[in-house]
Design an enzyme around this catalytic site. Sequence first.
Site, PDB file in Angstrom:
ATOM      1  N   CYS A  77       9.777  19.406  79.831  1.00  0.00           N
ATOM      2  CA  CYS A  77       8.956  18.135  79.968  1.00  0.00           C
ATOM      3  C   CYS A  77       7.389  18.711  80.613  1.00  0.00           C
ATOM      4  CB  CYS A  77       9.213  16.923  80.669  1.00  0.00           C
ATOM      5  SG  CYS A  77       8.122  15.662  80.159  1.00  0.00           S
ATOM      6  N   HIS A 177      13.526  15.941  77.384  1.00  0.00           N
ATOM      7  CA  HIS A 177      14.481  15.978  78.744  1.00  0.00           C
ATOM      8  C   HIS A 177      15.839  16.168  78.172  1.00  0.00           C
ATOM      9  CE1 HIS A 177      11.693  14.312  82.088  1.00  0.00           C
ATOM     10  NE2 HIS A 177      11.104  13.856  80.857  1.00  0.00           N
ATOM     11  N   GLU A 179      18.270  16.889  79.969  1.00  0.00           N
ATOM     12  CA  GLU A 179      19.214  16.304  80.853  1.00  0.00           C
ATOM     13  C   GLU A 179      19.348  14.704  80.473  1.00  0.00           C
ATOM     14  OE1 GLU A 179      15.299  15.440  82.634  1.00  0.00           O
ATOM     15  OE2 GLU A 179      16.106  17.357  81.773  1.00  0.00           O
TER      16      GLU A 179
END
Length: 195
Positions: A77, A177, A179
């Site tokens: 990001c 992202h 994650e």
Amino acid sequence: MKIAVIDYKGGNVQSVLFALERLGVQATLTADPEVIRRADKILFPGEGEAASAMRELRAQGLDQVLPTLTQPFLGICLGMQLLGTHSEENDTSMLGILPFEVKRFAAAAEFKVPHMGWNTLQQLRSPLFAGLREQDFVYFVHSYYAPVGEYTIAEAAYPMPFSAAVQHHNFYAVQFHTEKSGPVGTRILDNFLKL
């Protein structure tokens, strides 16, 4: 394997650490240049605003350290955007590792800014995406983007194409992202750890 997650007060580090734990990997959260230099792999996550992030990197001397690294490196990001030369966000000079200038999305009736939510990946061209398919979904939250260029290894569109992922030598980075991107994001992190 020694994994360093760079701590520059750039947000979302706990989510990244938890994602690595789910892969059975313990990482060290650090701003120590020597620990970073000795790591086998480096993750550079980030949320927030470019100028504040660059101020923190400069205060810790990391603006001088990061461009010299030779091990596999993954920006996430804001961690991707900071690898560029300049950002329209508060007219910010960046790390200059990759030759792109970060632009702001233009708002339109059907395309709100920030670009937030699930979007598909296209034009995948890197071992980072091994086992994935065109049109796999990942999760984005951003108002600024890197244009498509020779460094682009994946694209997305909002509404025009932009760099969803970039690479220059050992430096890989994704705008989305990992994650927060479910099994697709987990696969990308696992692929990075295997580079």
